[in-house]
Design a protein around this motif. Sequence first.
Motif, mmCIF file in Angstrom:
data_model
loop_
_atom_site.group_PDB
_atom_site.id
_atom_site.type_symbol
_atom_site.label_atom_id
_atom_site.label_comp_id
_atom_site.label_asym_id
_atom_site.label_seq_id
_atom_site.Cartn_x
_atom_site.Cartn_y
_atom_site.Cartn_z
ATOM 1 N N ALA A 132 0.756 -1.079 -0.160
ATOM 2 C CA ALA A 132 0.221 -0.182 0.204
ATOM 3 C C ALA A 132 0.818 1.354 0.002
ATOM 4 N N MET A 133 2.224 1.075 0.574
ATOM 5 C CA MET A 133 2.919 2.236 0.612
ATOM 6 C C MET A 133 3.520 2.534 -0.834
ATOM 7 N N GLY A 134 3.640 1.352 -1.470
ATOM 8 C CA GLY A 134 3.823 1.651 -3.250
ATOM 9 C C GLY A 134 5.036 0.611 -3.572
ATOM 10 N N ALA A 135 5.128 -0.671 -2.846
ATOM 11 C CA ALA A 135 5.962 -1.654 -3.199
ATOM 12 C C ALA A 135 5.356 -2.281 -4.396
ATOM 13 N N ASP A 136 5.873 -3.035 -5.032
ATOM 14 C CA ASP A 136 5.262 -3.449 -6.313
ATOM 15 C C ASP A 136 4.961 -4.919 -6.061
ATOM 16 N N ARG A 137 5.671 -5.901 -5.488
ATOM 17 C CA ARG A 137 5.261 -7.108 -5.026
ATOM 18 C C ARG A 137 5.623 -7.675 -3.739
ATOM 19 N N ALA A 138 5.172 -8.766 -3.410
ATOM 20 C CA ALA A 138 5.509 -9.325 -1.903
ATOM 21 C C ALA A 138 5.692 -10.770 -2.107
ATOM 22 N N LEU A 139 6.718 -11.214 -1.206
ATOM 23 C CA LEU A 139 6.851 -12.614 -1.295
ATOM 24 C C LEU A 139 6.817 -13.123 0.325
ATOM 25 N N LEU A 140 6.003 -14.024 0.508
ATOM 26 C CA LEU A 140 6.113 -14.655 1.955
ATOM 27 C C LEU A 140 6.641 -15.922 1.964
ATOM 28 N N ALA A 141 7.694 -16.010 3.096
ATOM 29 C CA ALA A 141 8.345 -17.387 3.150
ATOM 30 C C ALA A 141 7.705 -17.774 4.543
ATOM 31 N N PRO A 142 6.825 -18.903 4.323
ATOM 32 C CA PRO A 142 6.005 -19.294 5.415
ATOM 33 C C PRO A 142 6.878 -20.079 6.575
ATOM 34 N N PRO A 200 8.645 7.582 7.017
ATOM 35 C CA PRO A 200 7.966 6.672 6.134
ATOM 36 C C PRO A 200 6.628 7.466 5.828
ATOM 37 N N ARG A 201 6.191 7.154 4.793
ATOM 38 C CA ARG A 201 4.865 7.699 4.383
ATOM 39 C C ARG A 201 3.751 6.854 4.720
ATOM 40 N N TYR A 202 2.557 7.471 4.712
ATOM 41 C CA TYR A 202 1.323 6.840 5.260
ATOM 42 C C TYR A 202 0.793 6.277 3.970
ATOM 43 N N PRO A 203 0.394 4.946 3.952
ATOM 44 C CA PRO A 203 -0.307 4.472 2.494
ATOM 45 C C PRO A 203 -1.620 5.398 2.257
ATOM 46 N N SER A 204 -1.934 5.779 1.169
ATOM 47 C CA SER A 204 -3.127 6.611 0.798
ATOM 48 C C SER A 204 -4.214 5.697 0.403
ATOM 49 N N LEU A 205 -5.462 6.076 0.366
ATOM 50 C CA LEU A 205 -6.582 5.281 0.207
ATOM 51 C C LEU A 205 -6.366 4.805 -1.192
ATOM 52 N N LYS A 206 -5.983 5.209 -2.079
ATOM 53 C CA LYS A 206 -5.865 4.662 -3.676
ATOM 54 C C LYS A 206 -4.464 3.597 -3.777
#
Lengths: 323, 253
Positions: free
Chosen positions: B76-86, B184-190
Amino acid sequence: MSNGILIIAESHEGALRPASLELVTAGLAAKAAVGGSLTALLPGSNVAGPATELAGLGVDTVKVAEDPKLSAFTTDAWAAAVEAAVKALDPRVVIFAGTTSGRDLAPRLAARFGAPSAANVIAIGGSSDTIVATRPVLGGRVQTDVSLGGSLAFLSAGPGAFEKAVSTGVTAPVEALAVDLSGVSERVRVTGLAAADSGGSSSLASAEVVVAGGRGLKEPANFALVEELAGKLGGAVAASRAVVDAGWRSHHEQIGQTGKTVSPKLYIAVGISGAVQHNVGMQGSEAIVAINRDPDAPIFKIASFGIVGDLFEIVPELNRQLS
Amino acid sequence: MAYSIVVLVKQVPDLNAVRVDKASGKPLLGDQLVLGAADAIAVEAALQLKEAHGGEVTVVSAGPPSVKDALQRALAMGADRALLAPIDQANALDTLALSRVLAGVLSGLTFDILITGQNSDDYESGQVPAQVAELLGLPQVSWVTKLVAVDGGLAIERDTEDGKQQVIAATPVVIMAADGLNEPRYPSLKGIMAAKKKPLETVEVAAVSATTDITWSDPAAPQKPPAGIIVQDKPAAEAVAELVAWLRTKNLA
Ligand SMILES: Cc1cc2nc3c(=O)[nH]c(=O)nc-3n(C[C@H](O)[C@H](O)[C@H](O)COP(=O)(O)OP(=O)(O)OC[C@H]3O[C@@H](n4cnc5c(N)ncnc54)[C@H](O)[C@@H]3O)c2cc1C
């Protein structure tokens, strides 16, 4: 059979860092628990002076690793020097100073040797089989005892957690340790040092009363409360790093590990949690007053007088009662 | 030059909500889990580099499924993709074991810059970034308070006891973001809406186990009682009167 304690001392501009004096005490605590001898490694270039100072503090041997690549800190060169020392000496435990470089190196070396490690430790005990290192967690509200088995472990000392070692009158031998840093790449190159700003409110160092504000003040304008209190007590205003980083106050006013060290007659901490890195800059004060709404805030552990409450009620009231 | 940037983040209990149980001395963590404070600074640093020079920002975290919330925040802050290592319990692993998991995930990615927070809010050991760097054979720069892309690498200022050390680092490199690097920025609604459509994948990790001989006790408050006088649960006027009286007996006011 690994044996003994290896501490990694640091110097700056021809003098041992204060954190290195604390490190010797941490090393002596480890020696008492683990046994063996206490060796201090001093990496650097042109460090004969600090090496002599180190030799008088109660260590058994000083090893000096000199190389131009060690004059300014880089992880790669310093890690290579420590790696060489560990291989040559085979210690049971390696302890780094409570500095930004010590915190940088300890985990890297632990990974290199596949050994357990603990950072920011405030007490060291146990035995040679299992070293027990105590460290604060969760903002210093609580602590945990880390047990490190195996044959090699890495620790970094917590800043201010150990007393500064003083000269014992006995001088340990100082020996050179050959390190070959020719293979160390310069993928990180030091280009300069912007010295810590020592100017500004010079009154801070000599002030008998210091009133410091932290993040609990919520916004810069509320520092007026702190300024008023300082005015009433004839004191100087100071700040925690959190508010300096946020740009509310200038770095001249920062107290702590990466700021100034003060020891006034009275230090009042307003809305400051009391992180070890802050406390190291003020715990020598004769009296410490803490105002914080969190009863578990670590600042209360070192306060001579603490009020648990909302600073926005307490400080205006204090200003009134002091009028 | 566009940068491929990976940011390592950890989900932690909200430190402001942590209290200590009087009777047992054990910490009470509250229910709120958040993106670590230094990790938010790391995400912001990555976004600023991307906005100035182009590129892509991937956030990576190891932990239980709840960690998706922290990853969503970074998206939401603006990163493009996320990976979760479970892994079930990130805090049940020692830092070297966890670093081995993360290094395994990272060795499957190509990146120029790996940015991490200097340390987590909960266990605060600051060991994982350096251990990941070592395992990947990458250089590291810690306590970073200024980060600017220049010809031939990154111009960096880092905190030391002597002032700000200035270095130039060639990429690829591991950067540890300290307080003061940015706000750090706050995520916008968008941003929050957009994050829902961004890729958040779960990656496979090799079996994890403690790899070194290390254990630790449950955190608890030190037995040592406070050294001084503590005034609690009193009206402000009364508490302050006690303080003023104390200051006067000590000749401090
Ligand atoms: C290598 C290194 C070097 C560092 N160097 C320094 C240094 O030189 N100096 C330094 O200060 N820090 C330093 N730090 C940072 C340090 O660890 C802490 O993060 C910092 O001191 C926290 O500042 P704080 O107490 O103002 O903020 P916080 O830790 O956020 O504390 C704010 C406090 O205000 C209280 N509060 C909030 N609202 C109210 C209210 N209404 N009434 C009363 N109380 C309230 C809260 O309970 C909390 O305890 C360093 C850290 C590292 C890792």
